[in-house]
Design an enzyme around this catalytic site. Structure first.
Site, PDB file in Angstrom:
ATOM      1  N   CYS A 175       1.216 -10.478  -2.100  1.00  0.00           N
ATOM      2  CA  CYS A 175       1.156  -9.022  -2.043  1.00  0.00           C
ATOM      3  C   CYS A 175       2.459  -8.408  -2.551  1.00  0.00           C
ATOM      4  O   CYS A 175       3.539  -8.989  -2.395  1.00  0.00           O
ATOM      5  CB  CYS A 175       0.890  -8.592  -0.597  1.00  0.00           C
ATOM      6  SG  CYS A 175       0.700  -6.806  -0.386  1.00  0.00           S
ATOM      7  N   SER A 178       4.020  -6.020  -1.279  1.00  0.00           N
ATOM      8  CA  SER A 178       4.900  -5.622  -0.173  1.00  0.00           C
ATOM      9  C   SER A 178       6.039  -6.616   0.035  1.00  0.00           C
ATOM     10  O   SER A 178       7.146  -6.226   0.415  1.00  0.00           O
ATOM     11  CB  SER A 178       4.095  -5.484   1.121  1.00  0.00           C
ATOM     12  OG  SER A 178       3.155  -4.449   1.009  1.00  0.00           O
ATOM     13  N   HIS A 215       9.118  -5.881  -1.874  1.00  0.00           N
ATOM     14  CA  HIS A 215      10.017  -4.851  -1.358  1.00  0.00           C
ATOM     15  C   HIS A 215      11.190  -5.457  -0.606  1.00  0.00           C
ATOM     16  O   HIS A 215      12.266  -4.860  -0.543  1.00  0.00           O
ATOM     17  CB  HIS A 215       9.253  -3.898  -0.436  1.00  0.00           C
ATOM     18  CG  HIS A 215       8.308  -2.987  -1.160  1.00  0.00           C
ATOM     19  ND1 HIS A 215       8.723  -1.857  -1.850  1.00  0.00           N
ATOM     20  CD2 HIS A 215       6.960  -3.032  -1.313  1.00  0.00           C
ATOM     21  CE1 HIS A 215       7.677  -1.259  -2.390  1.00  0.00           C
ATOM     22  NE2 HIS A 215       6.595  -1.946  -2.067  1.00  0.00           N
ATOM     23  N   HIS A 226       2.392 -12.312   4.100  1.00  0.00           N
ATOM     24  CA  HIS A 226       1.726 -11.697   5.252  1.00  0.00           C
ATOM     25  C   HIS A 226       0.219 -11.583   5.027  1.00  0.00           C
ATOM     26  O   HIS A 226      -0.472 -10.904   5.758  1.00  0.00           O
ATOM     27  CB  HIS A 226       2.316 -10.309   5.542  1.00  0.00           C
ATOM     28  CG  HIS A 226       2.138  -9.337   4.411  1.00  0.00           C
ATOM     29  ND1 HIS A 226       2.918  -9.365   3.276  1.00  0.00           N
ATOM     30  CD2 HIS A 226       1.247  -8.333   4.230  1.00  0.00           C
ATOM     31  CE1 HIS A 226       2.523  -8.414   2.457  1.00  0.00           C
ATOM     32  NE2 HIS A 226       1.506  -7.778   3.004  1.00  0.00           N
ATOM     33  N   CYS A 233      -5.076  -8.211   4.003  1.00  0.00           N
ATOM     34  CA  CYS A 233      -4.121  -7.129   3.716  1.00  0.00           C
ATOM     35  C   CYS A 233      -4.618  -6.228   2.594  1.00  0.00           C
ATOM     36  O   CYS A 233      -5.112  -5.141   2.826  1.00  0.00           O
ATOM     37  CB  CYS A 233      -2.741  -7.689   3.372  1.00  0.00           C
ATOM     38  SG  CYS A 233      -1.563  -6.405   2.853  1.00  0.00           S
TER      39      CYS A 233
END
Length: 372
Positions: free
Chosen positions: A42, A44, A47, A63, A170
């Site tokens: 992902c 994310s 980041h 995750h 997710c």
């Protein structure tokens, strides 16, 4: 006996993911040991690499994932050894105010997501080179084995393909719910999705499932626009500015009833043009993550009031993991949700940096790590 596992660890902002040996504690009260099968890559997690999401480092990435239960600690009631599970980066305790009021995506346990200690009891149960090590969203799915709270796992049917089980944990749920739950898309409406990555492509699918008549996909990458057309988009544009010029003609001047903002990184200067695409009385849903330090947003407050528009945030697509993950997998089984088509490339754990390079270059909708 403690378990030694191989995992992708980030030691510093701007660094690569390094494959390390990590020591895991035995499962204690409420804990579950899972052997990973598939992990989704992902945006994310990127980041934490860029520093937009300043986590405590070192951290095991990942995750989004699916695996098989290998051991359970005392008090675990919903899972047994051999169960197939989907990870939920939003835990669901079933007892807090949010959970019992139908808002499990806001579970109080989410306040522990970036603690170094275990969600269950706060103890340090993961070490690498003698150092305590965190797990992204208390999961850390870029690892051959993970030790997690029962609250972060959802049992699924064992015949489902593990890549599908991983994806709904997710990106699929977040994007789909952004269109169906948070935006509240109704049949016949016009929906624009800005940013066609692992989340945006599923906002397209959510808008289609909700009955939108026009679904406008906006992304500068041609490959992603083409993929959006395959999964339900009716029109595509390379930028919000290009869409702004053409959408009035498509909608008899009404613009878009719902706009989903899901680029890789949201910046404050994106809100004004996104609202420019939004109709009178329409809804803008901000799904993509911004830097935690970002405070400035550009928008015309007069027009916000006069146009009676809404701006909403969302996490996990405002969907309840324990209910919606099995529901999405049921839709997949019945042919009403496309998941196989989302997987662009499959990687080994050792190739995790190659996968994120492809994501940054815009050649992956979703890369996945497959564990042998």
């Amino acid at each position: 006996m403690p378990t030694t596992t191989r995992a992708a660890v980030l030691w510093e902002v701007g660094g690569d993911w390094i494959i390390e040996d990590v020591e895991l504690d035995d499962p204690k009260e409420g804990d579950v040991l899972v052997k990973m099968v598939v992990a989704g890559m992902c945006h994310s997690d990127e980041h934490s690499v860029t520093g937009d999401l300043p986590l405590g480092l070192p951290v095991i990435g990942g995750h989004e994932g699916a695996g098989i239960v290998e051991a359970v600690g005392p008090g675990v009631k919903s899972l047994a050894v051999g169960d197939h599970v989907s990870m939920s980066f939003i835990p669901s305790c079933g007892r807090c105010k949010s959970c019992v009021s139908g808002k499990g995506y806001l579970c109080d346990e989410g306040g522990k997501l970036f603690d170094v200690g275990m969600m269950s009891d706060g103890r340090i149960a993961h070490t690498c080179k003698g150092e305590p090590i965190a797990r992204y969203a208390q999961l850390g799915t870029f690892s051959e084995h993970i030790l997690v709270s029962e609250n972060s796992l959802i049992k699924v049917e064992p015949d489902l393909p593990m890549h599908a089980v991983a994806l709904v944990s997710c990106g699929v749920a977040t994007g789909f719910g952004s269109a169906t739950e948070r935006a509240g898309t109704k049949p016949g409406e016009t929906v624009a999705v800005v940013g066609i990555g692992g989340i945006g492509i599923n906002a397209v699918q959510g808008a289609k499932a909700a009955g939108a008549s026009r679904i406008i996909a906006i992304d500068p990458v041609e490959f992603k626009r083409e993929k959006a057309m395959e999964l339900g988009a009716t029109h595509t544009f390379e930028s919000m500015e290009a869409a702004q010029a053409e959408v009035p003609g498509l909608t008899w001047g009404d613009m878009c009833d719902r706009v989903i903002l899901s680029p890789g990184v949201v910046t404050g200067d994106m809100i004004a043009p996104a609202l420019g695409l939004t109709s009178k009385g329409g809804t803008l849903v901000v799904t993509g993550l911004a830097s935690m330090a970002a405070m400035d947003v550009q928008m015309n407050l007069f027009m916000l009031s006069m146009m009676n528009q809404e701006v909403k945030g969302t996490i996990f697509g405002s969907m309840n993991p324990r209910h919606q993950i099995p529901k999405l997998l049921s839709m997949y089984r019945e042919g009403n949700l496309k998941l196989d088509e989302l997987v662009t490339t499959r990687y080994k754990l050792d190739d995790v940096n190659e996968g994120y390079k492809a994501m940054r270059e815009g050649t992956n909708i979703r890369g996945v790590i497959e564990f042998s």
